[in-house]
Every structure is written in C-alpha cells, then in structure tokens.
Design a protein around this motif. Structure first.
Motif, mmCIF file in Angstrom:
data_model
loop_
_atom_site.group_PDB
_atom_site.id
_atom_site.type_symbol
_atom_site.label_atom_id
_atom_site.label_comp_id
_atom_site.label_asym_id
_atom_site.label_seq_id
_atom_site.Cartn_x
_atom_site.Cartn_y
_atom_site.Cartn_z
ATOM 1 N N MET A 1 0.843 -1.196 0.000
ATOM 2 C CA MET A 1 0.000 0.000 0.000
ATOM 3 C C MET A 1 0.878 1.245 0.000
ATOM 4 O O MET A 1 1.987 1.237 0.550
ATOM 5 C CB MET A 1 -0.910 0.023 1.245
ATOM 6 N N GLN A 2 0.370 2.321 -0.595
ATOM 7 C CA GLN A 2 1.058 3.607 -0.525
ATOM 8 C C GLN A 2 0.901 4.194 0.873
ATOM 9 O O GLN A 2 -0.094 3.944 1.567
ATOM 10 C CB GLN A 2 0.482 4.570 -1.562
ATOM 11 N N ARG A 3 1.870 4.992 1.287
ATOM 12 C CA ARG A 3 1.801 5.590 2.626
ATOM 13 C C ARG A 3 0.565 6.464 2.784
ATOM 14 O O ARG A 3 -0.067 6.479 3.846
ATOM 15 C CB ARG A 3 3.066 6.422 2.893
ATOM 16 N N SER A 4 0.220 7.182 1.729
ATOM 17 C CA SER A 4 -0.954 8.047 1.812
ATOM 18 C C SER A 4 -2.231 7.231 2.011
ATOM 19 O O SER A 4 -3.155 7.638 2.727
ATOM 20 C CB SER A 4 -1.078 8.893 0.534
ATOM 21 N N GLU A 5 -2.269 6.053 1.397
ATOM 22 C CA GLU A 5 -3.426 5.167 1.551
ATOM 23 C C GLU A 5 -3.512 4.653 2.989
ATOM 24 O O GLU A 5 -4.597 4.586 3.583
ATOM 25 C CB GLU A 5 -3.303 4.005 0.575
ATOM 26 N N ILE A 6 -2.361 4.304 3.565
ATOM 27 C CA ILE A 6 -2.332 3.837 4.953
ATOM 28 C C ILE A 6 -2.786 4.950 5.890
ATOM 29 O O ILE A 6 -3.595 4.735 6.804
ATOM 30 C CB ILE A 6 -0.915 3.354 5.325
ATOM 31 N N GLN A 7 -2.290 6.171 5.652
ATOM 32 C CA GLN A 7 -2.661 7.313 6.493
ATOM 33 C C GLN A 7 -4.173 7.558 6.444
ATOM 34 O O GLN A 7 -4.822 7.766 7.478
ATOM 35 C CB GLN A 7 -1.916 8.563 6.037
ATOM 36 N N ALA A 8 -4.747 7.461 5.247
ATOM 37 C CA ALA A 8 -6.190 7.695 5.108
ATOM 38 C C ALA A 8 -6.990 6.623 5.838
ATOM 39 O O ALA A 8 -7.993 6.914 6.502
ATOM 40 C CB ALA A 8 -6.566 7.726 3.630
ATOM 41 N N LYS A 9 -6.546 5.377 5.746
ATOM 42 C CA LYS A 9 -7.275 4.291 6.400
ATOM 43 C C LYS A 9 -7.181 4.396 7.919
ATOM 44 O O LYS A 9 -8.130 4.079 8.638
ATOM 45 C CB LYS A 9 -6.739 2.930 5.937
#
Length: 393
Positions: free
Chosen positions: A339-347
């Motif tokens: 996963m992209q870091r931005s995706e992890i942050q959003a989740k």
C-alpha cells in the motif's frame, strides 16, 4: 545398475498410496490458500528454517535466534564457521530459486555438481580441507568436483570412485521427471534422496547437497506449495529417526523375495514410508500454522501485547510499546498486499507525522519494508516470528 530406483506405484501398499494422495492434496491447498502478500516473506523465512535443520543434522549448533540474524550480517564481517555455513546455505537456496535448474536436468551430474558448488560459495580457503584418515591427512575440497578416492561413512562403503560415474549415469536416467507420471514422481523423490546419499558423490557436503537436491526435486515433481513447507524440518526434528531410515535402505538384498537389485527393497520401502510420512507431517503442520483464523488470532494477541509494552524479545530485552494501529497496517498488508503511505494514512485517519512515526518504528523492527517511494509491504520480523509462527524451530 542393479539398484531398485523407487517403489513403483503398483507395488506401493494402499496406505502409502493414500498418504501420497493426501500429501499432494494438502500441498495444493496450501499453495492456493496462502495470502499472496505472505507468500514471498514466508518462502524467505522457510529458507532460514530449512538451513537451520539441514545444518543441525550435520551437527551445526547454531541457535534459531542466530539463524534469523544471519542475513543481517554484512558480507565483509568476519563470521564464525557455524554461522557462515547457515548463511551460505540460505544464499544457495536463494540462488537456486532465482536461477532455477530445468526440471528435466535436475538429476544430471552437472546439476548435482552445481548444487554442491552453490553451498560452498563464500567459504574461506582455510575451511576447504577435508580430513581423510586418523593420521590427520587432508585433501583440498573443490566445490562441485566429484570424489576421486574411496571413502567410508559409518558402516557404509559407497561405490568406488571408478564405479561412481556409472552410478551417476544410472541416477540421471532413473529419476528423470519427464519420464515419470501420476504419483510416481513423489515416490521417486524418496528413492532419489536415499540413492544420492548412498552414492556419496563428494568428499564432503553430501548431506546438505542431497537435501538441496530433494528440495528442487519435490518442487519440480509437482508439489507447487513446496517452499511453504520443508521436509528438512521433519528430518532435523528427529535426526536419529532420519539416519535409521537411511541405514535401513542401505541394507543389502535379503534373498529372492527382497527385490532383484543389490540393495533391499524392504529397506527402500521403509525409507519411502518414512519419507512420505515426514513430508505429510510437515505439510499438515504448515497448513495449520497458516490457517487464516488462527493466524489472525495470533496477530491480534501479538499487537495487543506490544501496545501494552508487555512483549519481551527473544533475547529477554523488552520491546518498546507499539501503537495498536500497527496491527491494522500489518493485517492490511498481509491480506491485501503493498500500500502507498498516503493510503495507509487515510485508512488509519491519523496525521501524516503520526503515520510516518508509526511506519518508521515498524520498519526499524522489521515488520514492514519501507523503501523510498515504493509501496509499503509486509516483512516477517525476527522479533515476532517465534510468536506468530510457534514451534517453527
């Protein structure tokens, strides 16, 4: 050559045939059901497990914690011989995986010589001398070179150096996988393992080379999940039983009802039954180990303990506390992939800084791969392995 190569399918007892069928079914299920993102980390871990047990059989006393650390040792760092053996064995498996031997060529003398050479890559010159008698005489070990003198292994006297070429020619023809079908390749794997050990083609390193060969052979024989389980773990957990089974197959023929070759067919059957039972035990163990519900429970418990700061590392030093959100990151990477870091942050619904700190801590502990702009991916931390995968070693 007057050797029975393996127990033919039509002569195998019904229970042995049933075990082979179950082995093939469980291997296929394990191969199909493992979460895809866990596959490569698990294969990498199993190379370490395989190395630990294969070298344990040869008397290497390296501890599991040292094995898990072996790949972190820089190439230029001076390493104790026992740990160097472990590291070389892991590297040999990786090279054989990255540059695989053609399935039809696995039994050729060239391929067997290559497996022997792979094990000795990086071995310091001072360790490349083999003691050959009680007077202290030594001979240089040349990786990949077949022996040119007679030897004795316990009570077993392998074929002479002059005979060995004929035996290796026979071995190549007897076990060619494109000539074997149905469950026969699995039965042949057992016979080939013993017969290669019996031939004893090298001055040293025959056991580890023989088990590297069997790893290659089982995978090529149709067990697509091999590498997610390892038969060397079964051999190494009861070394006495392993050697007893090999010795049983060393016995000479006992009369006309014991086959037509120079070795006992009854002994070969005993070894084959042992080999298949050991393989079946291992694929059952790893199928249970990777069962999704139980693995998920162990992940929950591990990260809950880490949140409380109550989980000690293997060396007795307490690991720092870890936010419970690490569990969600770990599970997402396990079941859904990188996963992209931005995706992890959003989740996670956390700030960029908090997310960055969490991912940095997880990367430092080896729970994830955090490599520049690449997506974040799963990694198996040596601190968590003994809990997430109990009794692996």
């Amino acid at each position: 050559m007057a050797l029975t190569p393996f127990i033919p399918q039509d002569q195998a007892p019904g229970r042995l045939q049933d075990d082979v069928v179950e082995l093939m079914q469980l291997d296929a299920a394990l191969n199909a059901n493992i979460p895809q993102p866990l596959r490569l980390p698990m294969i990498n871990l199993l190379r370490q497990v395989n190395s630990f047990y294969s070298n344990k059989i040869e008397g290497n006393p390296t501890l599991p914690a040292e094995v898990l650390r072996a790949q972190e040792i820089p190439p230029d760092e001076k390493t104790a011989e026992n740990l160097l053996e472990i590291k070389r064995h892991i590297d040999a498996q990786r090279r054989l995986s990255n540059d695989p031997i053609d399935e039809v060529a696995i039994c050729t003398r060239e391929s067997i010589a290559r497996m022997h050479r792979e094990f000795y890559v990086g071995m310091p010159e001072e360790h490349m001398h083999i003691k050959v008698n009680d007077e202290g005489e030594t001979v240089p070990l040349v990786p990949g070179e077949f022996r040119t003198r007679g030897v004795q292994v316990g009570k077993h006297i392998p074929p002479s150096a002059e005979e060995m070429g004929s035996y290796l020619n026979w071995f190549e023809r007897a076990y060619r996988l494109d000539w074997l079908h149905g469950m026969t390749p699995i039965l042949a794997a057992a016979g080939a393992h013993h017969r290669l050990m019996w031939i004893h083609p090298f001055m040293d390193g025959n056991g580890r080379t023989g088990r590297l060969f069997t790893d290659q052979y089982l995978r090529a024989a149709g067990l697509g999940g091999y590498g997610l389980w390892t038969i060397s773990r079964g051999f190494g957990r009861d070394v006495d039983a392993y050697y007893a089974a090999l010795i049983a197959a060393d016995h000479v023929r006992k009369g006309d009802l014991d086959g037509r070759g120079e070795l006992s067919d009854g002994g070969l059957l005993k070894f084959t039954e042992y080999f298949i039972a050991t393989a079946l035990e291992q694929v059952r163990y790893f199928s249970s180990l990777l069962e999704p519900r139980m693995l998920s429970q162990r992940i929950d418990y591990y990260f809950e303990m880490r949140k409380r700061g109550a989980f000690p590392a293997a060396n007795g030093v307490e690991l720092p506390t870890l936010r419970i959100e690490a569990r969600d990151v770990y599970r997402d990477l396990l079941y859904h992939g990188p996963m992209q870091r931005s995706e992890i942050q959003a989740k996670l619904d956390m700030s960029e800084r908090t997310t960055r700190n969490l991912l940095s801590q997880m990367a430092d502990e080896g729970l994830i791969n955090l490599d520049g702009r690449k997506p974040v991916s799963l990694k198996l931390s040596r601190h968590s392995i003994e809990f997430l995968f109990p009794t692996l070693f």
